[in-house]
Design a protein around this motif. Sequence first.
Motif, PDB file in Angstrom:
ATOM      1  N   GLY A  18       0.121  -8.387  -2.425  1.00  8.93           N
ATOM      2  CA  GLY A  18      -0.235  -8.962  -3.763  1.00  8.93           C
ATOM      3  C   GLY A  18      -0.695 -10.362  -3.535  1.00  8.93           C
ATOM      4  O   GLY A  18      -1.629 -10.623  -2.839  1.00  8.93           O
ATOM      5  N   SER A  19       0.192 -11.301  -4.423  1.00  9.67           N
ATOM      6  CA  SER A  19      -0.113 -12.649  -4.095  1.00  9.67           C
ATOM      7  C   SER A  19      -0.238 -13.116  -2.541  1.00  9.67           C
ATOM      8  O   SER A  19      -1.000 -14.181  -2.477  1.00  9.67           O
ATOM      9  CB  SER A  19       0.742 -13.630  -4.851  1.00  9.67           C
ATOM     10  N   TYR A  45       1.208  -1.802  -9.008  1.00  7.45           N
ATOM     11  CA  TYR A  45       1.035  -1.913 -10.508  1.00  7.45           C
ATOM     12  C   TYR A  45       1.104  -3.501 -10.870  1.00  7.45           C
ATOM     13  O   TYR A  45       1.909  -4.179 -10.302  1.00  7.45           O
ATOM     14  CB  TYR A  45       2.054  -1.094 -11.245  1.00  7.45           C
ATOM     15  N   ALA A  46       0.519  -3.852 -12.047  1.00 10.65           N
ATOM     16  CA  ALA A  46       0.632  -5.216 -12.762  1.00 10.65           C
ATOM     17  C   ALA A  46       2.134  -5.224 -13.365  1.00 10.65           C
ATOM     18  O   ALA A  46       2.588  -4.239 -13.871  1.00 10.65           O
ATOM     19  CB  ALA A  46      -0.338  -5.400 -13.533  1.00 10.65           C
ATOM     20  N   LEU A  47       2.490  -6.232 -13.361  1.00  8.61           N
ATOM     21  CA  LEU A  47       3.758  -6.423 -13.986  1.00  8.61           C
ATOM     22  C   LEU A  47       3.399  -6.882 -15.357  1.00  8.61           C
ATOM     23  O   LEU A  47       2.382  -7.432 -15.773  1.00  8.61           O
ATOM     24  CB  LEU A  47       4.781  -7.462 -13.559  1.00  8.61           C
ATOM     25  N   TYR A  89       1.863 -11.373 -10.761  1.00  9.70           N
ATOM     26  CA  TYR A  89       1.808 -10.447  -9.721  1.00  9.70           C
ATOM     27  C   TYR A  89       2.263  -9.193  -9.704  1.00  9.70           C
ATOM     28  O   TYR A  89       2.483  -8.762 -10.760  1.00  9.70           O
ATOM     29  CB  TYR A  89       2.733 -11.160  -8.802  1.00  9.70           C
ATOM     30  N   PRO A  90       1.818  -8.403  -8.674  1.00  9.50           N
ATOM     31  CA  PRO A  90       2.222  -6.952  -8.806  1.00  9.50           C
ATOM     32  C   PRO A  90       3.510  -6.377  -8.223  1.00  9.50           C
ATOM     33  O   PRO A  90       4.119  -7.470  -7.489  1.00  9.50           O
ATOM     34  CB  PRO A  90       1.083  -6.274  -7.846  1.00  9.50           C
ATOM     35  N   PRO A 141      -3.006  -0.510 -12.918  1.00  8.22           N
ATOM     36  CA  PRO A 141      -2.931  -1.099 -11.356  1.00  8.22           C
ATOM     37  C   PRO A 141      -3.409  -2.618 -11.402  1.00  8.22           C
ATOM     38  O   PRO A 141      -3.893  -3.007 -12.290  1.00  8.22           O
ATOM     39  CB  PRO A 141      -4.134  -0.159 -10.828  1.00  8.22           C
ATOM     40  N   TRP A 142      -2.724  -3.018 -10.408  1.00  9.12           N
ATOM     41  CA  TRP A 142      -2.904  -4.380  -9.982  1.00  9.12           C
ATOM     42  C   TRP A 142      -4.135  -4.705  -9.190  1.00  9.12           C
ATOM     43  O   TRP A 142      -4.365  -3.953  -8.053  1.00  9.12           O
ATOM     44  CB  TRP A 142      -1.588  -5.196  -9.475  1.00  9.12           C
ATOM     45  N   GLU A 143      -5.110  -5.511  -9.971  1.00  9.98           N
ATOM     46  CA  GLU A 143      -6.560  -5.670  -8.975  1.00  9.98           C
ATOM     47  C   GLU A 143      -6.385  -6.889  -8.449  1.00  9.98           C
ATOM     48  O   GLU A 143      -6.522  -7.913  -8.964  1.00  9.98           O
ATOM     49  CB  GLU A 143      -7.675  -5.471  -9.977  1.00  9.98           C
ATOM     50  N   PRO A 144      -6.555  -7.178  -7.086  1.00 11.93           N
ATOM     51  CA  PRO A 144      -6.564  -8.356  -6.317  1.00 11.93           C
ATOM     52  C   PRO A 144      -7.797  -9.245  -6.801  1.00 11.93           C
ATOM     53  O   PRO A 144      -7.612 -10.324  -7.034  1.00 11.93           O
ATOM     54  CB  PRO A 144      -6.863  -8.151  -4.936  1.00 11.93           C
TER      55      PRO A 144
END
Length: 132
Positions: free
Chosen positions: A7-8, A36-38, A43-44, A110-113
Amino acid sequence: MHIFTYGSLMFPQIWQRVVRGNYRSAPATASGYARYALADDTYPGMIARPQTTVEGVLYFDVDAHDVAALDAFEGNEYRRDQIDVVIDSSEIVIACTYIYMAEQRLSSLPWEPQAFQMSRFIGSYCRDKLGG
């Protein structure tokens, strides 16, 4: 200790605000996990999910002082666990990563960078670490 970030902390601008050492890094993949996105945050969280993979960055030989700094940065919503990650398409490396513990805060997205809101994150979570 090797540290897998997803993540970050994959971004040097964040990593270098948290740790003091300079570490070699490489792209890596964790199988059996999903990111996953919060809900309402930048951040994920990564959780175990069969048949899925997470792309990230592996930092090699992180010293104990910096691992403690990472533990503090991640806080109590994350648990540091040891997992296998793959580098260079086939080499398996044992690394630690931070598994998200508050699954109820995860969205279904989903969290996408590439969509990471760096400025917002730094303003919210790294203000006291500027220059550090």
